[in-house]
Design a protein around this motif. Sequence first.
Motif, PDB file in Angstrom:
ATOM      1  N   GLN A  91       0.825  -1.202   0.000  1.00 17.23           N
ATOM      2  CA  GLN A  91       0.000   0.000   0.000  1.00 17.23           C
ATOM      3  C   GLN A  91       0.862   1.257   0.000  1.00 17.23           C
ATOM      4  O   GLN A  91       0.529   2.244  -0.669  1.00 17.23           O
ATOM      5  N   ARG A  93       3.863   1.530  -1.299  1.00 18.90           N
ATOM      6  CA  ARG A  93       4.413   1.654  -2.656  1.00 18.90           C
ATOM      7  C   ARG A  93       3.364   2.230  -3.618  1.00 18.90           C
ATOM      8  O   ARG A  93       3.677   3.030  -4.487  1.00 18.90           O
ATOM      9  N   GLU A  94       2.110   1.821  -3.439  1.00 17.24           N
ATOM     10  CA  GLU A  94       1.037   2.347  -4.271  1.00 17.24           C
ATOM     11  C   GLU A  94       0.823   3.836  -3.989  1.00 17.24           C
ATOM     12  O   GLU A  94       0.609   4.625  -4.909  1.00 17.24           O
ATOM     13  N   LEU A  95       0.889   4.233  -2.719  1.00 19.28           N
ATOM     14  CA  LEU A  95       0.779   5.642  -2.356  1.00 19.28           C
ATOM     15  C   LEU A  95       1.874   6.451  -3.040  1.00 19.28           C
ATOM     16  O   LEU A  95       1.621   7.520  -3.605  1.00 19.28           O
ATOM     17  N   ARG A  97       3.557   5.666  -5.759  1.00 21.41           N
ATOM     18  CA  ARG A  97       3.316   5.677  -7.207  1.00 21.41           C
ATOM     19  C   ARG A  97       2.266   6.725  -7.574  1.00 21.41           C
ATOM     20  O   ARG A  97       2.466   7.540  -8.482  1.00 21.41           O
ATOM     21  N   GLN A  98       1.152   6.731  -6.844  1.00 20.11           N
ATOM     22  CA  GLN A  98       0.087   7.689  -7.131  1.00 20.11           C
ATOM     23  C   GLN A  98       0.532   9.126  -6.864  1.00 20.11           C
ATOM     24  O   GLN A  98       0.180  10.042  -7.614  1.00 20.11           O
ATOM     25  N   SER A  99       1.315   9.319  -5.827  1.00 22.69           N
ATOM     26  CA  SER A  99       1.819  10.656  -5.497  1.00 22.69           C
ATOM     27  C   SER A  99       2.702  11.190  -6.616  1.00 22.69           C
ATOM     28  O   SER A  99       2.633  12.375  -6.964  1.00 22.69           O
ATOM     29  N   ARG A 100       3.535  10.302  -7.171  1.00 26.53           N
ATOM     30  CA  ARG A 100       4.402  10.721  -8.279  1.00 26.53           C
ATOM     31  C   ARG A 100       3.580  11.076  -9.504  1.00 26.53           C
ATOM     32  O   ARG A 100       3.891  12.034 -10.214  1.00 26.53           O
ATOM     33  N   GLU A 101       2.535  10.284  -9.760  1.00 23.62           N
ATOM     34  CA  GLU A 101       1.664  10.582 -10.899  1.00 23.62           C
ATOM     35  C   GLU A 101       1.019  11.959 -10.748  1.00 23.62           C
ATOM     36  O   GLU A 101       0.809  12.659 -11.728  1.00 23.62           O
ATOM     37  N   LEU A 102       0.682  12.328  -9.519  1.00 27.79           N
ATOM     38  CA  LEU A 102       0.062  13.625  -9.251  1.00 27.79           C
ATOM     39  C   LEU A 102       1.074  14.759  -9.187  1.00 27.79           C
ATOM     40  O   LEU A 102       0.704  15.926  -9.091  1.00 27.79           O
ATOM     41  N   VAL A 109       3.828  14.634   0.392  1.00 29.70           N
ATOM     42  CA  VAL A 109       3.366  13.283   0.726  1.00 29.70           C
ATOM     43  C   VAL A 109       3.534  13.029   2.223  1.00 29.70           C
ATOM     44  O   VAL A 109       2.613  12.543   2.894  1.00 29.70           O
TER      45      VAL A 109
END
Length: 118
Positions: A91, A93-95, A97-102, A109
Amino acid sequence: MLFRVDPASPQPLGDQIAASVRGAIAEGTVPPGERLPSARSLADSLGVNLHTVLRGYQRLREEGLIELRRGRGAVVVDDAGARRRAALMQQVRELVRQSRELGLTEEEVVGLVRRGLA
């Protein structure tokens, strides 16, 4: 246990190896105390450099999911919380990944996580 790496992925190969093991621990398909393949044999079977596998194993050790023992290799920790830690790390790592996308900065973060802890 099945290891897969995608050389075309932007994710480093060592991280992909760690993610495979982390996922298997989180799902319970790799039980506590199980030995992972030796770094050399895994590197040969995946067609990657030995140090790539060692980086993945080192990351898992830092996360408290495996122990690296001289002569015994990599062993999944015999700890009741390992499965939950592995799931939490997925979870995290997913956070990230999504933070980088944003386009969020590291500070943003961390600030979000701190607010979530309050």
